[in-house]
Design a protein around this motif. Structure first.
Motif, PDB file in Angstrom:
ATOM      1  N   VAL A  52      32.625  -5.511  29.170  1.00  0.00           N
ATOM      2  CA  VAL A  52      31.478  -5.633  28.885  1.00  0.00           C
ATOM      3  C   VAL A  52      31.386  -6.279  27.485  1.00  0.00           C
ATOM      4  N   LEU A  53      30.715  -7.302  27.257  1.00  0.00           N
ATOM      5  CA  LEU A  53      30.772  -8.094  25.975  1.00  0.00           C
ATOM      6  C   LEU A  53      29.136  -8.078  25.472  1.00  0.00           C
ATOM      7  N   ILE A  54      29.023  -7.682  24.145  1.00  0.00           N
ATOM      8  CA  ILE A  54      27.680  -7.603  23.645  1.00  0.00           C
ATOM      9  C   ILE A  54      27.979  -8.720  22.426  1.00  0.00           C
ATOM     10  N   ASN A  55      27.342  -9.798  22.609  1.00  0.00           N
ATOM     11  CA  ASN A  55      27.224 -10.886  21.553  1.00  0.00           C
ATOM     12  C   ASN A  55      28.620 -11.303  21.210  1.00  0.00           C
ATOM     13  N   GLY A  56      29.159 -11.402  22.383  1.00  0.00           N
ATOM     14  CA  GLY A  56      30.731 -12.124  22.357  1.00  0.00           C
ATOM     15  C   GLY A  56      31.870 -10.775  22.000  1.00  0.00           C
ATOM     16  N   GLU A  57      31.569  -9.911  21.747  1.00  0.00           N
ATOM     17  CA  GLU A  57      32.458  -8.690  21.290  1.00  0.00           C
ATOM     18  C   GLU A  57      32.602  -7.611  22.406  1.00  0.00           C
ATOM     19  N   GLN A  58      33.838  -7.323  22.477  1.00  0.00           N
ATOM     20  CA  GLN A  58      33.947  -6.189  23.584  1.00  0.00           C
ATOM     21  C   GLN A  58      33.462  -4.934  23.507  1.00  0.00           C
ATOM     22  N   ARG A  59      32.832  -4.200  24.121  1.00  0.00           N
ATOM     23  CA  ARG A  59      32.173  -2.912  23.902  1.00  0.00           C
ATOM     24  C   ARG A  59      32.827  -1.867  25.038  1.00  0.00           C
ATOM     25  N   GLY A  60      33.434  -0.678  24.805  1.00  0.00           N
ATOM     26  CA  GLY A  60      34.106   0.145  25.358  1.00  0.00           C
ATOM     27  C   GLY A  60      35.227  -0.343  26.057  1.00  0.00           C
ATOM     28  N   THR A  61      35.433   0.446  27.301  1.00  0.00           N
ATOM     29  CA  THR A  61      36.645   0.127  27.879  1.00  0.00           C
ATOM     30  C   THR A  61      36.739  -0.974  29.034  1.00  0.00           C
ATOM     31  N   ALA A  62      37.836  -1.185  29.545  1.00  0.00           N
ATOM     32  CA  ALA A  62      38.120  -2.399  30.781  1.00  0.00           C
ATOM     33  C   ALA A  62      37.734  -1.220  31.912  1.00  0.00           C
ATOM     34  N   PHE A  63      37.195  -2.276  32.972  1.00  0.00           N
ATOM     35  CA  PHE A  63      36.755  -1.471  34.115  1.00  0.00           C
ATOM     36  C   PHE A  63      37.819  -2.158  35.269  1.00  0.00           C
ATOM     37  N   SER A  64      38.226  -1.407  36.088  1.00  0.00           N
ATOM     38  CA  SER A  64      38.910  -1.999  37.518  1.00  0.00           C
ATOM     39  C   SER A  64      38.154  -2.696  38.355  1.00  0.00           C
TER      40      SER A  64
END
Length: 62
Positions: free
Chosen positions: A30-42
């Protein structure tokens, strides 16, 4: 200011090592304003669920 929330796919070396160790060569973030937030999802479905949660949270904060 309204935030832009997106789901992006990561492929290859962008995928966390723990995913690659399991043979998974793609993940979603998930990107908020182009920055990754949180973890990666499978799965994309998991990332979309997280995106929806971020949208609700940011809407309430506005």
């Amino acid at each position: 200011m309204q935030s832009k929330i997106d789901v992006a796919v990561m492929i290859g070396l962008g995928v966390p090592q723990s995913f690659r160790d399991r043979g998974q060569r793609v993940c979603w973030v998930v990107l908020i304003n182009g920055e990754q937030r949180g973890t990666a999802f499978s799965s994309r479905a998991e990332a979309e669920e997280c995106r929806s949660a971020w949208m609700r949270q940011l809407t309430m904060a506005a």
